[in-house]
Design a protein around this motif. Structure first.
Motif, mmCIF file in Angstrom:
data_model
loop_
_atom_site.group_PDB
_atom_site.id
_atom_site.type_symbol
_atom_site.label_atom_id
_atom_site.label_comp_id
_atom_site.label_asym_id
_atom_site.label_seq_id
_atom_site.Cartn_x
_atom_site.Cartn_y
_atom_site.Cartn_z
ATOM 1 N N MET A 1 8.063 -51.995 50.703
ATOM 2 C CA MET A 1 7.770 -51.595 52.053
ATOM 3 C C MET A 1 8.412 -50.241 52.363
ATOM 4 S SD MET A 1 7.953 -54.081 55.228
ATOM 5 C CE MET A 1 8.800 -53.600 56.661
ATOM 6 N N LEU A 2 9.620 -50.049 51.891
ATOM 7 C CA LEU A 2 10.289 -48.769 52.124
ATOM 8 C C LEU A 2 9.584 -47.628 51.390
ATOM 9 C CD1 LEU A 2 13.968 -49.954 51.900
ATOM 10 C CD2 LEU A 2 12.816 -49.096 53.928
ATOM 11 N N THR A 3 9.089 -47.918 50.206
ATOM 12 C CA THR A 3 8.374 -46.892 49.454
ATOM 13 C C THR A 3 7.086 -46.507 50.172
ATOM 14 O OG1 THR A 3 9.281 -47.809 47.418
ATOM 15 C CG2 THR A 3 7.448 -46.295 47.189
ATOM 16 N N GLU A 4 6.391 -47.498 50.707
ATOM 17 C CA GLU A 4 5.176 -47.202 51.471
ATOM 18 C C GLU A 4 5.507 -46.382 52.717
ATOM 19 O OE1 GLU A 4 1.932 -47.768 50.774
ATOM 20 O OE2 GLU A 4 2.617 -48.462 48.823
ATOM 21 N N ALA A 5 6.609 -46.708 53.374
ATOM 22 C CA ALA A 5 7.019 -45.946 54.557
ATOM 23 C C ALA A 5 7.402 -44.516 54.179
ATOM 24 C CB ALA A 5 8.184 -46.636 55.248
ATOM 25 N N ALA A 6 7.970 -44.350 52.991
ATOM 26 C CA ALA A 6 8.395 -43.020 52.548
ATOM 27 C C ALA A 6 7.214 -42.073 52.382
ATOM 28 C CB ALA A 6 9.174 -43.127 51.246
ATOM 29 N N TRP A 7 6.044 -42.600 52.080
ATOM 30 C CA TRP A 7 4.861 -41.747 51.926
ATOM 31 C C TRP A 7 4.537 -41.026 53.236
ATOM 32 C CZ3 TRP A 7 2.938 -40.051 47.592
ATOM 33 C CH2 TRP A 7 3.082 -40.795 46.439
ATOM 34 N N CYS A 8 4.895 -41.591 54.360
ATOM 35 C CA CYS A 8 4.594 -40.975 55.659
ATOM 36 C C CYS A 8 5.380 -39.691 55.889
ATOM 37 C CB CYS A 8 4.895 -41.955 56.794
ATOM 38 S SG CYS A 8 3.818 -43.384 56.770
ATOM 39 N N TYR A 9 6.453 -39.497 55.163
ATOM 40 C CA TYR A 9 7.272 -38.304 55.350
ATOM 41 C C TYR A 9 6.687 -37.079 54.669
ATOM 42 C CZ TYR A 9 10.556 -41.275 57.649
ATOM 43 O OH TYR A 9 11.126 -42.137 58.547
ATOM 44 N N ARG A 10 5.482 -37.206 54.113
ATOM 45 C CA ARG A 10 4.776 -36.043 53.568
ATOM 46 C C ARG A 10 4.362 -35.109 54.684
ATOM 47 N NH1 ARG A 10 -0.162 -38.737 50.937
ATOM 48 N NH2 ARG A 10 0.171 -40.007 52.772
ATOM 49 N N PHE A 11 4.177 -35.650 55.866
ATOM 50 C CA PHE A 11 3.671 -34.887 57.005
ATOM 51 C C PHE A 11 4.815 -34.517 57.946
ATOM 52 C CE2 PHE A 11 0.519 -38.111 55.735
ATOM 53 C CZ PHE A 11 -0.410 -37.250 55.157
ATOM 54 N N PRO A 12 4.657 -33.449 58.711
ATOM 55 C CA PRO A 12 5.717 -33.053 59.650
ATOM 56 C C PRO A 12 5.989 -34.138 60.694
ATOM 57 C CG PRO A 12 4.056 -31.331 59.445
ATOM 58 C CD PRO A 12 3.539 -32.530 58.714
ATOM 59 N N ALA A 13 7.230 -34.231 61.106
ATOM 60 C CA ALA A 13 7.620 -35.210 62.127
ATOM 61 C C ALA A 13 7.101 -34.750 63.480
ATOM 62 C CB ALA A 13 9.133 -35.344 62.168
ATOM 63 N N ARG A 14 6.524 -35.673 64.221
ATOM 64 C CA ARG A 14 6.065 -35.380 65.576
ATOM 65 C C ARG A 14 6.046 -36.670 66.363
ATOM 66 N NH1 ARG A 14 0.037 -34.653 63.392
ATOM 67 N NH2 ARG A 14 -0.276 -36.852 63.229
ATOM 68 N N LYS A 15 6.156 -36.541 67.650
ATOM 69 C CA LYS A 15 6.186 -37.715 68.503
ATOM 70 C C LYS A 15 4.864 -37.792 69.264
ATOM 71 C CE LYS A 15 9.384 -40.451 70.994
ATOM 72 N NZ LYS A 15 10.749 -40.622 71.360
ATOM 73 N N THR A 16 3.965 -38.627 68.793
ATOM 74 C CA THR A 16 2.655 -38.766 69.413
ATOM 75 C C THR A 16 2.763 -39.591 70.691
ATOM 76 O OG1 THR A 16 2.169 -40.763 68.157
ATOM 77 C CG2 THR A 16 1.538 -38.660 67.153
ATOM 78 N N ALA A 17 1.692 -39.632 71.446
ATOM 79 C CA ALA A 17 1.673 -40.407 72.691
ATOM 80 C C ALA A 17 1.885 -41.888 72.392
ATOM 81 C CB ALA A 17 0.350 -40.197 73.426
ATOM 82 N N HIS A 18 1.319 -42.361 71.301
ATOM 83 C CA HIS A 18 1.495 -43.765 70.919
ATOM 84 C C HIS A 18 2.968 -44.085 70.645
ATOM 85 C CE1 HIS A 18 0.653 -47.650 69.139
ATOM 86 N NE2 HIS A 18 1.305 -47.273 68.049
ATOM 87 N N LEU A 19 3.648 -43.191 69.927
ATOM 88 C CA LEU A 19 5.064 -43.409 69.639
ATOM 89 C C LEU A 19 5.915 -43.321 70.904
ATOM 90 C CD1 LEU A 19 5.536 -41.478 66.282
ATOM 91 C CD2 LEU A 19 5.448 -43.949 66.640
ATOM 92 N N GLN A 20 5.542 -42.464 71.822
ATOM 93 C CA GLN A 20 6.282 -42.362 73.074
ATOM 94 C C GLN A 20 6.160 -43.646 73.891
ATOM 95 O OE1 GLN A 20 4.849 -38.821 74.967
ATOM 96 N NE2 GLN A 20 5.989 -37.464 73.603
ATOM 97 N N ARG A 21 4.972 -44.259 73.888
ATOM 98 C CA ARG A 21 4.799 -45.527 74.595
ATOM 99 C C ARG A 21 5.616 -46.632 73.942
ATOM 100 N NH1 ARG A 21 -0.611 -43.871 74.608
ATOM 101 N NH2 ARG A 21 -1.058 -45.294 72.883
ATOM 102 N N ARG A 22 5.632 -46.674 72.613
ATOM 103 C CA ARG A 22 6.402 -47.703 71.911
ATOM 104 C C ARG A 22 7.897 -47.519 72.090
ATOM 105 N NH1 ARG A 22 4.633 -48.543 65.944
ATOM 106 N NH2 ARG A 22 6.333 -50.026 66.123
ATOM 107 N N ALA A 23 8.343 -46.281 72.260
ATOM 108 C CA ALA A 23 9.775 -45.999 72.420
ATOM 109 C C ALA A 23 10.330 -46.585 73.713
ATOM 110 C CB ALA A 23 10.029 -44.498 72.370
ATOM 111 N N LYS A 24 9.472 -46.797 74.698
ATOM 112 C CA LYS A 24 9.934 -47.359 75.967
ATOM 113 C C LYS A 24 10.429 -48.787 75.819
ATOM 114 C CE LYS A 24 6.926 -44.458 78.717
ATOM 115 N NZ LYS A 24 5.733 -44.387 79.562
ATOM 116 N N THR A 25 9.920 -49.521 74.820
ATOM 117 C CA THR A 25 10.321 -50.914 74.614
ATOM 118 C C THR A 25 11.279 -51.078 73.439
ATOM 119 O OG1 THR A 25 8.397 -51.334 73.220
ATOM 120 C CG2 THR A 25 8.157 -51.760 75.581
ATOM 121 N N THR A 26 11.686 -49.982 72.827
ATOM 122 C CA THR A 26 12.583 -50.026 71.678
ATOM 123 C C THR A 26 14.025 -49.900 72.156
ATOM 124 O OG1 THR A 26 10.875 -48.965 70.368
ATOM 125 C CG2 THR A 26 13.080 -48.947 69.451
#
Length: 82
Positions: free
Chosen positions: A1-26
Motif C-alpha cells: 500500500m505504501l509503494t502504491e501511495a509512493a507512485w503519487c509523488y511523481r506529480f507536484p504537490a497541490r491542494k485540490t478542492a477535494h483535499l481541502q474539503r476532506r481536511a475539514k474532517t481530518t
C-alpha cells in the motif's frame, strides 16, 4: 500500500478542492504536517529520477520515507491523546 501511495509523488504537490474539503474532517496534527511533507517527498522523488535511478527503486525509497512520516504522525497523535 505504501509503494502504491509512493507512485503519487511523481506529480507536484497541490491542494485540490477535494483535499481541502476532506481536511475539514481530518485531525489537526496530520493537516499541519502534510503540506511540508508532500513537497519534500515530491522533491525526493525527482532528485533520484534525474540522477538516473530506476522508477521502482525511487518508489521504494519514497515508500520508506512515507513510513517514517506516518510513524511521526502516529507518535504525535498518541502524545496529544495523553
Amino acid at each position: 500500500m505504501l509503494t502504491e501511495a509512493a507512485w503519487c509523488y511523481r506529480f507536484p504537490a497541490r491542494k485540490t478542492a477535494h483535499l481541502q474539503r476532506r481536511a475539514k474532517t481530518t485531525p489537526a496534527i496530520p493537516c499541519r504536517r502534510s503540506p511540508g511533507s508532500e513537497k519534500r517527498l515530491c522533491g525526493r522523488y525527482q532528485h533520484p529520477m534525474r540522477a538516473g535511478k530506476l522508477k521502482v527503486q525511487v518508489c521504494t525509497a519514497i515508500a520508506r520515507e512515507l513510513t517514517g512520516f506516518l510513524w511521526a504522525v502516529a507518535c504525535a497523535v498518541q502524545a496529544e491523546a495523553r
